[in-house]
Design a protein around this motif. Sequence first.
Motif, PDB file in Angstrom:
ATOM      1  N   ALA A 103       1.245  -0.996   0.163  1.00 33.18           N
ATOM      2  CA  ALA A 103      -0.416  -0.157   0.017  1.00 33.18           C
ATOM      3  C   ALA A 103       0.456   1.370  -0.299  1.00 33.18           C
ATOM      4  N   ILE A 104       1.444   1.136   0.398  1.00 35.26           N
ATOM      5  CA  ILE A 104       3.272   2.198   0.330  1.00 35.26           C
ATOM      6  C   ILE A 104       2.973   2.961  -1.122  1.00 35.26           C
ATOM      7  N   LEU A 105       3.178   2.618  -1.864  1.00 39.57           N
ATOM      8  CA  LEU A 105       3.007   2.822  -3.627  1.00 39.57           C
ATOM      9  C   LEU A 105       1.399   3.654  -3.472  1.00 39.57           C
ATOM     10  N   THR A 106       0.889   3.511  -2.709  1.00 40.15           N
ATOM     11  CA  THR A 106      -0.575   4.251  -3.729  1.00 40.15           C
ATOM     12  C   THR A 106      -0.814   5.373  -2.689  1.00 40.15           C
ATOM     13  N   ASP A 107      -0.147   5.172  -1.148  1.00 41.31           N
ATOM     14  CA  ASP A 107       0.025   6.308  -0.505  1.00 41.31           C
ATOM     15  C   ASP A 107       0.485   7.523  -1.166  1.00 41.31           C
ATOM     16  N   VAL A 108       1.493   6.839  -1.474  1.00 42.15           N
ATOM     17  CA  VAL A 108       2.810   8.233  -1.284  1.00 42.15           C
ATOM     18  C   VAL A 108       1.429   8.456  -2.526  1.00 42.15           C
ATOM     19  N   GLN A 109       1.915   7.840  -4.032  1.00 46.70           N
ATOM     20  CA  GLN A 109       1.047   8.486  -5.172  1.00 46.70           C
ATOM     21  C   GLN A 109       0.039   9.358  -5.042  1.00 46.70           C
ATOM     22  N   LYS A 110      -0.956   8.940  -3.674  1.00 47.63           N
ATOM     23  CA  LYS A 110      -2.073   9.773  -2.930  1.00 47.63           C
ATOM     24  C   LYS A 110      -1.408  11.240  -3.124  1.00 47.63           C
ATOM     25  N   VAL A 111      -0.112  11.339  -2.491  1.00 41.30           N
ATOM     26  CA  VAL A 111       0.136  12.482  -1.525  1.00 41.30           C
ATOM     27  C   VAL A 111       0.312  13.206  -3.212  1.00 41.30           C
ATOM     28  N   LEU A 112       1.458  11.911  -3.882  1.00 38.89           N
ATOM     29  CA  LEU A 112       2.492  13.903  -4.821  1.00 38.89           C
ATOM     30  C   LEU A 112       0.605  13.977  -5.899  1.00 38.89           C
ATOM     31  N   ASN A 113       0.296  12.884  -6.281  1.00 47.35           N
ATOM     32  CA  ASN A 113      -1.568  13.603  -7.498  1.00 47.35           C
ATOM     33  C   ASN A 113      -1.382  14.636  -6.393  1.00 47.35           C
ATOM     34  N   GLY A 114      -1.933  14.804  -4.892  1.00 43.79           N
ATOM     35  CA  GLY A 114      -2.749  16.116  -4.097  1.00 43.79           C
ATOM     36  C   GLY A 114      -4.372  15.516  -4.222  1.00 43.79           C
ATOM     37  N   GLU A 115      -4.064  14.597  -4.115  1.00 42.62           N
ATOM     38  CA  GLU A 115      -5.396  13.907  -3.153  1.00 42.62           C
ATOM     39  C   GLU A 115      -5.700  13.814  -1.941  1.00 42.62           C
TER      40      GLU A 115
END
Length: 221
Positions: A103-115
């Motif tokens: 899930a780390i990959l998804t969590d990081v992507q949420k922050v990078l995407n501004g979600e």
Amino acid sequence: MRVTFYTLGCKVNQNETGALAQLFEENGYTVVSNEEGADVYIVNSCTVTNFGDQKSRKWLRRAKRENPGAVTVLTGCYPQAFPDEAAEIAEADVVTGSGNRHAILTDVQKVLNGEEERVVDIRPHEKGERFEELPMDKFAEHTRAFVKVEDGCNNFCTYCIIPYARGRVRSMPLNAAVEQARGLAAEGYREIVINGIEISSWGWEWKDGSCLRQLLASLCE
């Protein structure tokens, strides 16, 4: 996107960092050294001693100070054992524990995407949870490979925090371990090192007589 890792603690942590690095690479990231600038900074923490916790916090503070636009991640045993304390560390944009590493990959992507501005995703270990496989088939040492076959400990020794940081014993199924070893052998690796948190407990949870000796014999075949 560039990602860098800082690993504290045992061989299992180092093994898991390697698997996470491979996961990020497979999803388009470039893994760089700590001396290079990155978009994502991940510390895979250890909490066996206070020094480990301090090193994790210090590294995160430095990463955020020198790279204010980057996403910083605190993961591993420290936040798992002390979730409330870890969640309060402002320098960490993403905080996860020692489970559900994918899930780390998804969590990081949420922050990078501004979600999300910040993600705290520390999931408690539960009795009966399954072993999380983190496949890895690329190693710096081209003749030696590592396979994590067990996680957790049931001993709950008075002086030890590991069962709280890692949960109860969870074992990689025998057929999965054999399949992974077979793939590594096909890739040319001549030596396989198996590791775990309390490796002699491999197979304990199945109550069917499975034991480390059986695992080793099957891998040797």
